[in-house]
Design an enzyme around this catalytic site. Structure first.
Site, short mmCIF file in Angstrom:
data_model
loop_
_atom_site.label_atom_id
_atom_site.label_comp_id
_atom_site.label_asym_id
_atom_site.label_seq_id
_atom_site.Cartn_x
_atom_site.Cartn_y
_atom_site.Cartn_z
N HIS A 57 0.86 -1.18 0.00
CA HIS A 57 0.00 0.00 0.00
C HIS A 57 0.90 1.24 0.00
CE1 HIS A 57 1.01 0.68 4.21
NE2 HIS A 57 0.78 -0.60 4.40
N ALA A 106 17.23 -17.20 11.61
CA ALA A 106 15.79 -17.28 11.82
C ALA A 106 15.24 -15.98 12.39
CB ALA A 106 15.47 -18.44 12.75
N LYS A 126 22.13 -7.76 9.92
CA LYS A 126 23.50 -7.29 9.74
C LYS A 126 24.40 -8.51 9.60
CE LYS A 126 23.23 -3.09 12.46
NZ LYS A 126 22.17 -2.48 12.67
#
Length: 133
Positions: A57, A106, A126
């Site tokens: 959007h 994860a 990072k």
């Protein structure tokens, strides 16, 4: 075994393109392109990941109120190299490029460009380790 939330959802809209290389594995994840998403060979996408090349959007309030999603929504290509592993519950955002042999921890939120042979993790993701050093 990892508690999948859904079946795989792979969608290309508004001229978007999705290219998935050879011998890839994808577990209960969403790949959604308005621009382009390219996933290299031998890449694994863990359970419940989202790979999305757009914001869905507009950011601007006036455009959201008018429902002008297609015309005013930001989008940018995603490129995921060969031999990558995307850890479960990770989100790969628009404009991301992962080199070859990149491991995503994860639950990471990934945006930006990352070189070959590294482990990235976190929000924002990072580099936490370079491989083969």
């Amino acid at each position: 075994m990892l508690g999948l939330y859904q079946r795989c959802i792979i969608v290309a809209r508004y001229g978007g393109k999705i290219e998935i290389g050879e011998n890839c594995g994808i577990s209960g994840s969403t790949i959604y392109a308005w621009d382009s998403i390219k996933i290299g060979n031998h890449t694994r996408v863990g359970a419940n990941c989202k790979i999305i090349d757009n914001d869905f959007h507009p950011i601007e309030l006036e455009y959201r109120h008018k429902g002008l999603n297609e015309q005013h929504t930001r989008r940018a290509p995603i490129v995921i190299g060969d031999d990558c592993f995307i850890g479960m519950n990770s989100i790969i955002l628009k404009g991301t490029t992962l080199g070859n042999n990149v491991i995503v921890g994860a639950g990471s939120v990934v945006h930006g460009t990352f070189p070959d042979n590294c482990i990235i993790a976190g929000n924002p993701a990072k580099i936490i380790k370079k491989l083969n050093e």
